[in-house]
Design an enzyme around this catalytic site. Structure first.
Site, mmCIF file in Angstrom:
data_model
loop_
_atom_site.group_PDB
_atom_site.id
_atom_site.type_symbol
_atom_site.label_atom_id
_atom_site.label_comp_id
_atom_site.label_asym_id
_atom_site.label_seq_id
_atom_site.Cartn_x
_atom_site.Cartn_y
_atom_site.Cartn_z
ATOM 1 N N LYS A 62 0.859 -1.180 -0.020
ATOM 2 C CA LYS A 62 0.012 0.141 -0.100
ATOM 3 C C LYS A 62 0.808 1.133 -0.055
ATOM 4 O O LYS A 62 1.409 1.703 1.107
ATOM 5 C CB LYS A 62 -0.864 -0.196 1.257
ATOM 6 N N GLU A 121 9.214 1.244 11.009
ATOM 7 C CA GLU A 121 10.421 2.185 10.761
ATOM 8 C C GLU A 121 9.518 3.622 10.822
ATOM 9 O O GLU A 121 8.979 4.021 9.889
ATOM 10 C CB GLU A 121 10.973 2.068 9.563
ATOM 11 N N CYS A 127 13.853 10.108 7.042
ATOM 12 C CA CYS A 127 13.826 9.772 8.325
ATOM 13 C C CYS A 127 15.100 9.846 9.133
ATOM 14 O O CYS A 127 15.175 10.067 10.294
ATOM 15 C CB CYS A 127 13.263 8.509 8.741
HETATM 16 P P1 NAD Z 1 2.478 8.616 7.106
HETATM 17 O O1 NAD Z 1 2.640 7.995 8.638
HETATM 18 O O2 NAD Z 1 1.552 9.879 6.962
HETATM 19 O O3 NAD Z 1 1.981 7.474 5.957
HETATM 20 C C1 NAD Z 1 2.736 6.341 5.712
HETATM 21 C C2 NAD Z 1 1.820 5.414 5.199
HETATM 22 O O4 NAD Z 1 0.755 5.038 6.233
HETATM 23 C C3 NAD Z 1 1.098 5.844 4.047
HETATM 24 O O5 NAD Z 1 0.813 4.886 2.986
HETATM 25 C C4 NAD Z 1 -0.045 5.986 4.578
HETATM 26 O O6 NAD Z 1 -1.120 6.102 3.605
HETATM 27 C C5 NAD Z 1 -0.383 5.086 5.563
HETATM 28 N N1 NAD Z 1 -1.297 5.317 6.772
HETATM 29 C C6 NAD Z 1 -1.641 6.596 7.245
HETATM 30 N N2 NAD Z 1 -2.598 6.746 8.109
HETATM 31 C C7 NAD Z 1 -2.895 5.069 8.238
HETATM 32 C C8 NAD Z 1 -3.584 4.363 9.115
HETATM 33 N N3 NAD Z 1 -4.378 4.711 10.151
HETATM 34 N N4 NAD Z 1 -3.527 3.222 9.171
HETATM 35 C C9 NAD Z 1 -2.797 2.685 8.079
HETATM 36 N N5 NAD Z 1 -2.285 2.988 7.163
HETATM 37 C C10 NAD Z 1 -1.792 4.473 7.415
HETATM 38 O O7 NAD Z 1 4.036 9.069 7.000
HETATM 39 P P2 NAD Z 1 4.370 9.900 5.463
HETATM 40 O O8 NAD Z 1 4.124 11.263 5.867
HETATM 41 O O9 NAD Z 1 4.058 9.151 4.232
HETATM 42 O O10 NAD Z 1 5.936 9.733 5.883
HETATM 43 C C11 NAD Z 1 6.889 10.300 6.629
HETATM 44 C C12 NAD Z 1 7.319 9.850 7.996
HETATM 45 O O11 NAD Z 1 7.725 8.614 7.570
HETATM 46 C C13 NAD Z 1 7.991 10.568 8.544
HETATM 47 O O12 NAD Z 1 7.654 10.434 9.934
HETATM 48 C C14 NAD Z 1 9.660 9.621 8.220
HETATM 49 O O13 NAD Z 1 10.494 9.920 9.564
HETATM 50 C C15 NAD Z 1 8.750 8.514 8.258
HETATM 51 N N6 NAD Z 1 9.905 7.536 7.690
HETATM 52 C C16 NAD Z 1 10.782 6.653 8.475
HETATM 53 C C17 NAD Z 1 11.555 6.029 7.813
HETATM 54 C C18 NAD Z 1 12.385 4.917 8.777
HETATM 55 O O14 NAD Z 1 12.816 3.906 8.038
HETATM 56 N N7 NAD Z 1 12.354 4.941 9.881
HETATM 57 C C19 NAD Z 1 11.913 5.723 6.476
HETATM 58 C C20 NAD Z 1 11.360 6.826 5.870
HETATM 59 C C21 NAD Z 1 10.118 7.651 6.517
#
Ligand code: NAD
Length: 496
Positions: A189, A264, A298
């Site tokens: 997804k 992550e 991240c």
């Molecule tokens: P997000 O949490 O908004 O979304 C990530 C994914 O989760 C998307 O596919 C989104 O549609 C889905 N999602 C959102 N709400 C959900 C729910 N209630 N249930 C299930 N799925 C849901 O994050 P983002 O804005 O896309 O990405 C940025 C974040 O990702 C930052 O906090 C960053 O630090 C983190 N990140 C972490 C790593 C790591 O490896 N630690 C790597 C990349 C990004």
């Protein structure tokens, strides 16, 4: 190449209605709804994607379960055959890397050169796990009863892989590679902002010989499609990359059927700079560690903790290096920093610039939209350096996820470690010093999963990657990732 002139290869996808991949078929959402996919460099819609929801997730889970349970199917193939199929996918991704890179760049505003690197990176991840497929070993264990005790490592079943928009295909590959190598079937997804390469790679997987239903893609909002996947009783494991608050919600949803969960999450990582470091090299190389991908990383080292005696010099050198970062059209080969992923994300980052100023920090450079008329229509923001920052200010505590760095002075090694750890996050970080003892003591003292010394490098396909504290659960990449996608079965055989 201008952003509104896609290559011939990508023209088909970039101008068309995208479809999800479920059970080997390209499909629309069950209710036919779609959403727009936008290029943040000019605000134009470049495609539409299916707005999947619960019914679509149900269909994808049914397809993935059928593929998993097939006695002659993927999970029961010889591990080496699964590996060879993954190797084919690695090869096809590499062959189609220019098309995929164009899609990624146009969809997220990242520079085309970065996108090219990420697509090749994803291909290398598939290649690594192609080799890993037949190297997942069990153990024989000398138990106290007479007999033979051994363990098997088995696939979990259907895995839900939920990924963010910052490195769309690369983050997906970190999950797809080990999940598929271990014999699981998957539903990917992607984030709503960045669905293009997820769909394309699932199509390429069919070309590579993955049986229908092994690799499915459902697009749609996190709150509906993502939540349906995280809570689905037919899914045995959910792997998630994204914000910490979303990760907490995923854990709650996954508790329905006690799914295995790996996360992550966010970060607020430090660059600890001692006065005896090679300050010129630090300043020349480190803008990359926080401004790469427009700070939407991240691992971004968004706090520079600098020994007070070197503070002024580091501010000067780092600000100079920041002024030299080439912000521009993502399609231009010379661009180093493109746009933020959306205009909404830019508003969020601009609000943090205001917060920093309200808190009394000093904005040394950047933090404004570029003067260049040609960039007015895109979600651009000049990389920003704050000094005069206290570790308790919001700009030093919260993950901004944009091109903003805070410079904070310290006096002693102990204070550097205390300030670095004074955050709920613990993902990444770097230490800069010519004194190897001090550098290693500091690295050992930091509560972070991924550290580097005199380097900004935090990601290696072959090495474990993941966070301490609220930055996550589990370690992706390397052979550690195989633990995330396998169950251990212990078998005792009575030999009497
Ligand atoms: P997000 O949490 O908004 O979304 C990530 C994914 O989760 C998307 O596919 C989104 O549609 C889905 N999602 C959102 N709400 C959900 C729910 N209630 N249930 C299930 N799925 C849901 O994050 P983002 O804005 O896309 O990405 C940025 C974040 O990702 C930052 O906090 C960053 O630090 C983190 N990140 C972490 C790593 C790591 O490896 N630690 C790597 C990349 C990004």
């Amino acid at each position: 190449m201008a952003v509104d002139q896609p290559t011939q290869q990508s023209a088909k996808l970039a101008s068309s209605a995208l479809k999800m991949v479920v059970g080997g078929e390209s499909v629309d959402a069950a209710d036919g709804q779609t959403f727009d996919v936008v290029n943040p460099a000019d605000g134009k819609t470049i495609a539409t994607a299916p707005l999947g929801g619960k019914e679509d997730v149900d269909r994808a889970v049914a397809a993935a379960q059928k593929a998993f349970e097939d006695p002659k199917g993927w999970a029961n193939w010889a591990a080496g055959k699964r590996g060879r199929t993954l190797a084919k996918l690695a090869d096809i991704v590499k062959k189609n890397s220019e098309e995929l890179a164009q899609l990624e760049s146009r969809n997220t505003g990242k520079p085309i050169t970065s996108a090219r690197g990420e697509i090749i990176g994803a291909s290398l991840v598939f290649d690594y796990y192609a080799g890993a497929a037949n190297k997942v070993f069990g153990q024989t264990i000398p138990v106290s009863k007479p007999g033979l005790d051994l363990t098997l490592r088995e696939p979990i079943g259907v895995c839900g892989l939920i990924v963010p928009w910052n490195f769309p295909l690369l983050m997906a590959s970190w999950k797809l590679g080990p999940a598929l190598a271990a014999g699981n079937t998957v539903i990917l997804k992607p984030a709503s902002l960045s669905p293009m390469t997820a769909i394309r790679v699932a199509e390429l997987a069919l070309e590579a010989g993955f049986p229908p239903g092994v690799f499915n893609v459902v697009t749609g909002p996190g709150g509906s499609a993502g939540a349906a996947l995280a809570g689905h009783p037919g899914v045995g494991k959910v792997a998630f990359t994204g914000e910490t608050t979303t990760g907490q919600e995923i854990m709650r949803l996954a508790s329905n059927n006690v799914k295995k969960v790996s996360l992550e999450l966010g970060g607020k990582s430090p660059n600890v700079v001692y006065a005896d470091a090679d300050l010129e090299r630090f300043a020349a190389e480190s803008p990359y560690s926080v401004f790469d991908n427009c700070g939407q990383d991240c691992c971004a080292r968004s706090r520079i903790l600098v020994e007070r005696s070197a503070h002024d010099k580091v501010v000067e050198l780092f600000a100079d290096a920041t002024r030299k970062v080439k912000v521009g059209d993502p399609a231009d080969d010379k661009t180093e920093v493109g746009t933020l992923v959306s205009f909404k994300q830019r508003e969020r980052v601009e609000r943090y610039i205001e917060i920093g100023l309200e808190e009394g920090a000093n904005l040394v450079v950047g933090g404004v939209e570029p003067d260049d008329e040609a960039l007015k229509g895109g979600a651009y923001l000049m990389p920003a350096v704050f000094d005069g920052v206290d570790n308790d200010m919001r700009i030093a505590k919260e993950e901004i996820f944009g091109p903003v760095v805070s410079i904070i002075p310290f006096d002693t090694e102990a204070e550097a470690i205390r300030l670095a750890n004074a955050t709920p996050y613990g993902l990444s970080g770097s230490v800069w010093s010519r004194d190897i003892g001090k550098a290693l003591r500091t690295a050992k003292g930091l509560q972070s999963g991924v550290l580097s010394v005199n380097s900004n490098s935090s990601v290696h396909t072959e090495a474990p990657f993941g966070g301490y504290k609220m930055s996550g659960i589990g370690r992706e990449l390397g052979m550690s990732a195989m633990d995330l996608y396998t169950e251990v079965k212990n078998i005792f055989i009575d030999l009497r």
